[in-house]
Design a protein around this motif. Structure first.
Motif, PDB file in Angstrom:
ATOM      1  N   ALA A 244       8.963  51.947 -24.104  1.00 60.67           N
ATOM      2  CA  ALA A 244       8.981  52.661 -22.821  1.00 60.67           C
ATOM      3  C   ALA A 244       9.642  51.822 -21.737  1.00 60.67           C
ATOM      4  O   ALA A 244      10.391  52.349 -20.905  1.00 60.67           O
ATOM      5  N   ARG A 245       9.379  50.515 -21.705  1.00 61.14           N
ATOM      6  CA  ARG A 245      10.014  49.650 -20.704  1.00 61.14           C
ATOM      7  C   ARG A 245      11.527  49.665 -20.893  1.00 61.14           C
ATOM      8  O   ARG A 245      12.286  49.695 -19.921  1.00 61.14           O
ATOM      9  N   LYS A 246      11.954  49.659 -22.124  1.00 59.05           N
ATOM     10  CA  LYS A 246      13.388  49.692 -22.416  1.00 59.05           C
ATOM     11  C   LYS A 246      13.987  51.035 -21.999  1.00 59.05           C
ATOM     12  O   LYS A 246      15.058  51.095 -21.399  1.00 59.05           O
ATOM     13  N   LEU A 247      13.265  52.116 -22.304  1.00 62.15           N
ATOM     14  CA  LEU A 247      13.756  53.451 -21.968  1.00 62.15           C
ATOM     15  C   LEU A 247      13.832  53.654 -20.465  1.00 62.15           C
ATOM     16  O   LEU A 247      14.725  54.336 -19.968  1.00 62.15           O
ATOM     17  N   SER A 248      12.898  53.055 -19.717  1.00 61.12           N
ATOM     18  CA  SER A 248      12.857  53.253 -18.266  1.00 61.12           C
ATOM     19  C   SER A 248      14.100  52.710 -17.571  1.00 61.12           C
ATOM     20  O   SER A 248      14.428  53.130 -16.462  1.00 61.12           O
ATOM     21  N   LYS A 249      14.804  51.796 -18.199  1.00 62.15           N
ATOM     22  CA  LYS A 249      16.009  51.230 -17.598  1.00 62.15           C
ATOM     23  C   LYS A 249      17.131  52.255 -17.515  1.00 62.15           C
ATOM     24  O   LYS A 249      18.056  52.109 -16.727  1.00 62.15           O
ATOM     25  N   GLY A 250      17.075  53.287 -18.364  1.00 62.75           N
ATOM     26  CA  GLY A 250      18.106  54.310 -18.331  1.00 62.75           C
ATOM     27  C   GLY A 250      17.967  55.256 -17.156  1.00 62.75           C
ATOM     28  O   GLY A 250      18.926  55.920 -16.780  1.00 62.75           O
ATOM     29  N   ALA A 251      16.764  55.352 -16.567  1.00 60.68           N
ATOM     30  CA  ALA A 251      16.495  56.215 -15.410  1.00 60.68           C
ATOM     31  C   ALA A 251      16.906  57.654 -15.663  1.00 60.68           C
ATOM     32  O   ALA A 251      17.363  58.352 -14.763  1.00 60.68           O
ATOM     33  N   CYS A 252      16.764  58.105 -16.904  1.00 60.62           N
ATOM     34  CA  CYS A 252      17.142  59.461 -17.282  1.00 60.62           C
ATOM     35  C   CYS A 252      16.119  60.014 -18.265  1.00 60.62           C
ATOM     36  O   CYS A 252      15.305  59.279 -18.817  1.00 60.62           O
ATOM     37  N   SER A 253      16.174  61.324 -18.478  1.00 63.47           N
ATOM     38  CA  SER A 253      15.376  61.922 -19.535  1.00 63.47           C
ATOM     39  C   SER A 253      16.299  62.355 -20.666  1.00 63.47           C
ATOM     40  O   SER A 253      17.498  62.580 -20.463  1.00 63.47           O
ATOM     41  N   TYR A 254      15.730  62.484 -21.867  1.00 63.26           N
ATOM     42  CA  TYR A 254      16.525  62.737 -23.065  1.00 63.26           C
ATOM     43  C   TYR A 254      15.894  63.838 -23.904  1.00 63.26           C
ATOM     44  O   TYR A 254      14.707  64.138 -23.784  1.00 63.26           O
ATOM     45  N   TRP A 255      16.694  64.421 -24.785  1.00 60.76           N
ATOM     46  CA  TRP A 255      16.301  65.571 -25.591  1.00 60.76           C
ATOM     47  C   TRP A 255      16.117  65.181 -27.051  1.00 60.76           C
ATOM     48  O   TRP A 255      16.907  64.415 -27.608  1.00 60.76           O
ATOM     49  N   ILE A 256      15.059  65.735 -27.678  1.00 65.51           N
ATOM     50  CA  ILE A 256      14.826  65.555 -29.108  1.00 65.51           C
ATOM     51  C   ILE A 256      14.528  66.925 -29.713  1.00 65.51           C
ATOM     52  O   ILE A 256      13.521  67.555 -29.339  1.00 65.51           O
TER      53      ILE A 256
ATOM     54  N   TRP B  58      11.026  60.786 -21.231  1.00 63.80           N
ATOM     55  CA  TRP B  58      11.505  59.715 -20.354  1.00 63.80           C
ATOM     56  C   TRP B  58      10.352  58.780 -20.052  1.00 63.80           C
ATOM     57  O   TRP B  58       9.188  59.092 -20.324  1.00 63.80           O
ATOM     58  N   ALA B  59      10.677  57.636 -19.523  1.00 63.93           N
ATOM     59  CA  ALA B  59       9.650  56.650 -19.173  1.00 63.93           C
ATOM     60  C   ALA B  59       9.663  56.425 -17.670  1.00 63.93           C
ATOM     61  O   ALA B  59      10.710  56.462 -17.025  1.00 63.93           O
ATOM     62  N   GLN B  60       8.489  56.193 -17.132  1.00 62.83           N
ATOM     63  CA  GLN B  60       8.338  55.949 -15.700  1.00 62.83           C
ATOM     64  C   GLN B  60       7.644  54.604 -15.519  1.00 62.83           C
ATOM     65  O   GLN B  60       6.538  54.407 -16.025  1.00 62.83           O
ATOM     66  N   ARG B  61       8.301  53.697 -14.826  1.00 61.52           N
ATOM     67  CA  ARG B  61       7.743  52.359 -14.634  1.00 61.52           C
ATOM     68  C   ARG B  61       7.826  51.950 -13.174  1.00 61.52           C
ATOM     69  O   ARG B  61       8.867  52.111 -12.528  1.00 61.52           O
TER      70      ARG B  61
ATOM     71  N   ARG C 142       2.711  49.998 -13.423  1.00 60.81           N
ATOM     72  CA  ARG C 142       2.330  51.350 -13.841  1.00 60.81           C
ATOM     73  C   ARG C 142       3.386  51.824 -14.829  1.00 60.81           C
ATOM     74  O   ARG C 142       4.533  52.038 -14.474  1.00 60.81           O
ATOM     75  N   LEU C 143       2.978  51.991 -16.075  1.00 62.47           N
ATOM     76  CA  LEU C 143       3.911  52.365 -17.141  1.00 62.47           C
ATOM     77  C   LEU C 143       3.406  53.621 -17.829  1.00 62.47           C
ATOM     78  O   LEU C 143       2.255  53.680 -18.272  1.00 62.47           O
ATOM     79  N   ALA C 144       4.248  54.632 -17.880  1.00 59.81           N
ATOM     80  CA  ALA C 144       3.867  55.900 -18.508  1.00 59.81           C
ATOM     81  C   ALA C 144       5.044  56.453 -19.291  1.00 59.81           C
ATOM     82  O   ALA C 144       6.204  56.307 -18.886  1.00 59.81           O
ATOM     83  N   LEU C 145       4.740  57.082 -20.405  1.00 56.51           N
ATOM     84  CA  LEU C 145       5.739  57.781 -21.205  1.00 56.51           C
ATOM     85  C   LEU C 145       5.475  59.271 -21.045  1.00 56.51           C
ATOM     86  O   LEU C 145       4.348  59.738 -21.266  1.00 56.51           O
ATOM     87  N   LEU C 146       6.494  59.992 -20.631  1.00 55.64           N
ATOM     88  CA  LEU C 146       6.331  61.405 -20.305  1.00 55.64           C
ATOM     89  C   LEU C 146       7.114  62.277 -21.281  1.00 55.64           C
ATOM     90  O   LEU C 146       8.266  61.957 -21.612  1.00 55.64           O
ATOM     91  N   VAL C 147       6.482  63.336 -21.726  1.00 51.21           N
ATOM     92  CA  VAL C 147       7.097  64.263 -22.672  1.00 51.21           C
ATOM     93  C   VAL C 147       6.853  65.688 -22.181  1.00 51.21           C
ATOM     94  O   VAL C 147       5.714  66.075 -21.943  1.00 51.21           O
ATOM     95  N   ASN C 148       7.920  66.446 -22.013  1.00 51.77           N
ATOM     96  CA  ASN C 148       7.819  67.862 -21.703  1.00 51.77           C
ATOM     97  C   ASN C 148       8.106  68.680 -22.959  1.00 51.77           C
ATOM     98  O   ASN C 148       9.050  68.384 -23.694  1.00 51.77           O
ATOM     99  N   VAL C 149       7.312  69.703 -23.172  1.00 54.89           N
ATOM    100  CA  VAL C 149       7.480  70.597 -24.314  1.00 54.89           C
ATOM    101  C   VAL C 149       8.278  71.817 -23.866  1.00 54.89           C
ATOM    102  O   VAL C 149       7.871  72.536 -22.943  1.00 54.89           O
TER     103      VAL C 149
END
Length: 309
Positions: A53-65, A109-112, A220-227
């Motif tokens: 999540a810390r690594k993902l937060s550096k992108g400052a974007c959300s992604y699709w799976i 996406w990750a929020q840090r 404050r570290l959170a991993l966020l997922v929208n369905v």
């Protein structure tokens, strides 16, 4: 339903047509507006997930799976675990999900927040989750079915979700500049950071992270997922092994207008950053995850100025 979409992040300046599955506006989201679990619906170790999540937060974007992609990273596996858990909870079978094809999947996406920022920057502005590029290009609003947050640290400000106002519905979906307040009393749900706490809420609800309510300063570290069902957000790149700058846009963090929250009876009113007109809320700050019933919500005499997140 087809609407012209200007460019849609394409290099060409010519207009293209975008087809919207209108069933996305009629999805049943379940009776419970907000729920919380002590652990997320995934077997991935929290330490491994936090590093990712810390690594993902550096992108400052959300992604699709995509719903039935083969995950190759901890973030991808986690997002799909969350996606399928909540789909099963709401009665969606694998057969029904497969029938949706590309229009079923998870946005992640990750929020840090490090804890070193100014207080107003340690939170997140009030907003509705939506397909950001679709709103810009077509003036259409599509919400995710479910929004989720999984805490990977114990510090920082809480997630706060309101049962209203919600956006007024029309034939062409929710009207972004017309939030509707059905009654003066609303419910508020407050979830303070604690490692492994998993929170899910209906995707059309107003929410944010008020920095002034943090119980302890720190990361404050959170991993966020929208369905998402019946829709794939148009601006999202597929989640890969490395974060890039080409993912979807996230809501801004500007302080915005204020919403008032009374932590304890008789105490001073705390001003919360808000970007949805000038609403006032009174409630009681309680435990780790709280459901505050009959919170008072008053629209100011100046009227509503529209959403700006």
């Amino acid at each position: 339903m087809r609407r012209p979409a200007a460019a849609l992040r394409k290099e060409s300046d010519s207009e293209s047509e975008l087809e919207i599955d209108t069933r996305v506006w009629r999805l049943r989201r379940g009776a419970d507006l907000v729920q919380a679990w002590k652990r997320p619906p995934s077997k991935i170790e929290l330490q491994e997930l936090a590093a990712a999540a810390r690594k993902l937060s550096k992108g400052a974007c959300s992604y699709w799976i995509p719903a039935f992609a083969q995950p190759t990273t901890p973030v991808q596996r986690f997002a799909l675990d969350v996606f399928h858990f909540h789909c099963r909870r709401l009665g969606w079978t694998p057969k029904r999900l497969k029938a949706l094809g590309k229009n079923a999947g998870a946005e992640v996406w990750a929020q840090r927040r490090s804890g070193k920022e100014r207080q107003e920057r340690r939170g997140m502005n009030w907003h509705f989750d939506k397909d950001e590029d679709l709103l810009d290009d077509c003036e259409l609003v599509v919400h995710p079915l479910i929004g989720t947050a999984t805490y990977l640290s114990d510090a920082g400000a809480p997630l706060m979700v309101f049962s209203q106002p919600t956006l007024q519905m029309s034939e062409d979906g929710p009207l972004y500049h017309e939030p509707r307040l059905r009654r003066r009393q609303s419910d508020a749900f407050v979830a303070f950071p604690q490692k492994a706490l998993h929170v899910a809420f209906s995707g059309q609800l107003l929410h944010g992270v008020p920095g002034v309510l943090e119980h302890s300063r720190g990361e404050r570290l959170a991993l966020l997922v929208n369905v998402w069902l019946h829709h794939r957000p148009i601006g999202l790149e597929r989640c890969g092994a490395e974060p890039t700058e080409r993912g979807g846009r996230l809501p801004n963090n500007s302080p915005g207008r204020s919403l008032c929250f009374r932590p304890k009876r008789g105490s001073e009113t705390v001003s919360l950053p808000m970007q949805l007109g000038e609403w006032q809320v009174s409630g009681i700050r309680t435990s780790l995850f709280s459901h505050l019933r009959c919170v008072q919500v008053n629209r100011s005499k100046h009227g509503h100025n529209g959403c700006q997140s």
